[in-house]
Scaffold this motif. Structure first.
Motif, PDB file in Angstrom:
ATOM      1  N   SER A  91       0.821  -1.222   0.000  1.00 39.67           N
ATOM      2  CA  SER A  91       0.000   0.000   0.000  1.00 39.67           C
ATOM      3  C   SER A  91       0.854   1.271   0.000  1.00 39.67           C
ATOM      4  O   SER A  91       0.435   2.301  -0.534  1.00 39.67           O
ATOM      5  N   TYR A  92       2.049   1.202   0.588  1.00 37.21           N
ATOM      6  CA  TYR A  92       2.918   2.382   0.612  1.00 37.21           C
ATOM      7  C   TYR A  92       3.348   2.770  -0.804  1.00 37.21           C
ATOM      8  O   TYR A  92       3.413   3.959  -1.137  1.00 37.21           O
ATOM      9  N   TYR A  93       3.633   1.765  -1.610  1.00 32.38           N
ATOM     10  CA  TYR A  93       4.024   2.034  -3.009  1.00 32.38           C
ATOM     11  C   TYR A  93       2.853   2.645  -3.782  1.00 32.38           C
ATOM     12  O   TYR A  93       3.041   3.538  -4.601  1.00 32.38           O
ATOM     13  N   TYR A  94       1.660   2.134  -3.481  1.00 30.32           N
ATOM     14  CA  TYR A  94       0.491   2.666  -4.188  1.00 30.32           C
ATOM     15  C   TYR A  94       0.261   4.138  -3.824  1.00 30.32           C
ATOM     16  O   TYR A  94       0.014   4.972  -4.692  1.00 30.32           O
ATOM     17  N   HIS A  95       0.339   4.446  -2.532  1.00 28.88           N
ATOM     18  CA  HIS A  95       0.116   5.829  -2.091  1.00 28.88           C
ATOM     19  C   HIS A  95       1.178   6.770  -2.667  1.00 28.88           C
ATOM     20  O   HIS A  95       0.867   7.901  -3.044  1.00 28.88           O
ATOM     21  N   ARG A  96       2.419   6.287  -2.728  1.00 25.34           N
ATOM     22  CA  ARG A  96       3.472   7.129  -3.314  1.00 25.34           C
ATOM     23  C   ARG A  96       3.241   7.319  -4.805  1.00 25.34           C
ATOM     24  O   ARG A  96       3.498   8.395  -5.358  1.00 25.34           O
ATOM     25  N   ALA A  97       2.711   6.272  -5.456  1.00 27.36           N
ATOM     26  CA  ALA A  97       2.391   6.365  -6.891  1.00 27.36           C
ATOM     27  C   ALA A  97       1.339   7.441  -7.151  1.00 27.36           C
ATOM     28  O   ALA A  97       1.391   8.135  -8.167  1.00 27.36           O
ATOM     29  N   VAL A  98       0.397   7.586  -6.227  1.00 27.53           N
ATOM     30  CA  VAL A  98      -0.652   8.611  -6.359  1.00 27.53           C
ATOM     31  C   VAL A  98      -0.028  10.003  -6.399  1.00 27.53           C
ATOM     32  O   VAL A  98      -0.402  10.844  -7.232  1.00 27.53           O
ATOM     33  N   SER A  99       0.944  10.243  -5.518  1.00 26.53           N
ATOM     34  CA  SER A  99       1.613  11.550  -5.491  1.00 26.53           C
ATOM     35  C   SER A  99       2.501  11.747  -6.717  1.00 26.53           C
ATOM     36  O   SER A  99       2.621  12.859  -7.233  1.00 26.53           O
ATOM     37  N   LYS A 100       3.111  10.671  -7.181  1.00 21.67           N
ATOM     38  CA  LYS A 100       3.960  10.790  -8.379  1.00 21.67           C
ATOM     39  C   LYS A 100       3.116  11.109  -9.618  1.00 21.67           C
ATOM     40  O   LYS A 100       3.538  11.877 -10.486  1.00 21.67           O
ATOM     41  N   LYS A 101       1.927  10.547  -9.653  1.00 23.20           N
ATOM     42  CA  LYS A 101       1.006  10.878 -10.747  1.00 23.20           C
ATOM     43  C   LYS A 101       0.635  12.369 -10.690  1.00 23.20           C
ATOM     44  O   LYS A 101       0.574  13.045 -11.726  1.00 23.20           O
ATOM     45  N   ALA A 102       0.423  12.872  -9.475  1.00 24.91           N
ATOM     46  CA  ALA A 102       0.015  14.275  -9.294  1.00 24.91           C
ATOM     47  C   ALA A 102       1.084  15.258  -9.761  1.00 24.91           C
ATOM     48  O   ALA A 102       0.767  16.368 -10.188  1.00 24.91           O
ATOM     49  N   ILE A 103       2.371  14.845  -9.694  1.00 18.84           N
ATOM     50  CA  ILE A 103       3.451  15.733 -10.152  1.00 18.84           C
ATOM     51  C   ILE A 103       3.913  15.358 -11.569  1.00 18.84           C
ATOM     52  O   ILE A 103       4.974  15.781 -12.018  1.00 18.84           O
ATOM     53  N   PHE A 104       3.112  14.534 -12.250  1.00 19.24           N
ATOM     54  CA  PHE A 104       3.352  14.125 -13.640  1.00 19.24           C
ATOM     55  C   PHE A 104       4.618  13.275 -13.810  1.00 19.24           C
ATOM     56  O   PHE A 104       5.215  13.256 -14.879  1.00 19.24           O
ATOM     57  N   ASP A 105       4.997  12.568 -12.737  1.00 21.82           N
ATOM     58  CA  ASP A 105       6.104  11.614 -12.831  1.00 21.82           C
ATOM     59  C   ASP A 105       5.504  10.244 -13.153  1.00 21.82           C
ATOM     60  O   ASP A 105       5.384   9.381 -12.285  1.00 21.82           O
ATOM     61  N   PHE A 106       5.132  10.063 -14.417  1.00 24.94           N
ATOM     62  CA  PHE A 106       4.426   8.838 -14.803  1.00 24.94           C
ATOM     63  C   PHE A 106       5.347   7.619 -14.793  1.00 24.94           C
ATOM     64  O   PHE A 106       4.892   6.509 -14.524  1.00 24.94           O
ATOM     65  N   THR A 107       6.633   7.838 -15.043  1.00 24.38           N
ATOM     66  CA  THR A 107       7.594   6.739 -14.943  1.00 24.38           C
ATOM     67  C   THR A 107       7.659   6.244 -13.504  1.00 24.38           C
ATOM     68  O   THR A 107       7.590   5.038 -13.244  1.00 24.38           O
ATOM     69  N   GLY A 108       7.811   7.192 -12.582  1.00 25.10           N
ATOM     70  CA  GLY A 108       7.858   6.834 -11.159  1.00 25.10           C
ATOM     71  C   GLY A 108       6.577   6.173 -10.712  1.00 25.10           C
ATOM     72  O   GLY A 108       6.594   5.240  -9.899  1.00 25.10           O
ATOM     73  N   GLN A 109       5.457   6.643 -11.242  1.00 23.10           N
ATOM     74  CA  GLN A 109       4.159   6.054 -10.912  1.00 23.10           C
ATOM     75  C   GLN A 109       4.112   4.587 -11.345  1.00 23.10           C
ATOM     76  O   GLN A 109       3.709   3.712 -10.567  1.00 23.10           O
TER      77      GLN A 109
END
Length: 204
Positions: A91-109
């Motif tokens: 779940s931690y990876y998923y939550h971090r992915a949400v923030s990465k999507k918000a800053i347009f870091d789609f690779t990181g997401q």
């Protein structure tokens, strides 16, 4: 001189216990404020906790507060610390992915979703609804990558091909998990039906 060392040790112990008690009070207050959506106030108390000691719960809670307030870079920093402490929690990876999507870091997401799926598939109780959420997020991220590929040649040191391969692997893993989950559920239902049939018709 011995009395001075003893006095110093007692003072340190008292100071430590006092700070620990204050830290616990701040953590509880942070939880309470978070539950009532007072995120900015909760952060003040959670800051007091993390400034005194490393507390995974405080970092996780503060990361969620930052996320709710759209402070996504700060949220990512806190999730980094939480993941470092417990790298096996999906779940931690998923939550971090949400923030990465918000800053347009789609690779990181996509990378975080890949790790999320990797650890999630080890769960005994698989939720199809959650897998669909992962799948939707991956497809959306993939669409963004497709739009960007004509403008830039690489995404955060990853080539377009590497990202597409990672994306395909994620979707393939989801498909495998779904199949496995369905296989587990189907025999269980068949056994129950057979048992029910033998109870209703004991002579057959």
């Amino acid at each position: 001189m011995k009395w001075f060392v003893t006095l110093k040790t007692k003072f340190k112990d008292r100071f430590f216990k006092s700070n620990l008690k204050e830290s616990l009070v701040n953590l509880e207050k942070g939880k309470e404020l978070y539950s009532t959506s007072r995120f900015q106030e909760a952060i003040v108390h959670l800051d007091n906790v993390v400034n005194y000691e490393f507390d995974s719960t405080a970092y996780e809670l503060r990361a969620s507060c930052f996320q709710k307030l759209d402070h996504h870079y700060k949220a990512i920093e806190d999730f980094d610390k939480v993941i470092e402490f417990n790298p096996l929690e999906f779940s931690y990876y998923y939550h971090r992915a949400v923030s990465k999507k918000a800053i347009f870091d789609f690779t990181g997401q996509i990378e975080d979703l890949h790790n999320c799926i990797h650890y999630y598939k080890k769960n005994k109780n698989i939720e199809i609804g959650l897998l669909k959420t992962f799948e939707t997020d991956l497809i959306t991220a993939g669409n963004h990558i497709e739009k960007l590929k004509h403008n830039i040649s690489s995404f955060h040191n990853n080539s377009y091909l590497e990202i597409k391969t990672l994306l395909s692997d994620c979707l393939y893993q989801i498909k495998k998990i779904k199949l496995r989950a369905n296989k587990i559920r189907t025999p269980f239902r068949q056994i129950k039906k057979e048992e029910l049939s033998s109870i209703i018709n004991p002579e057959t």
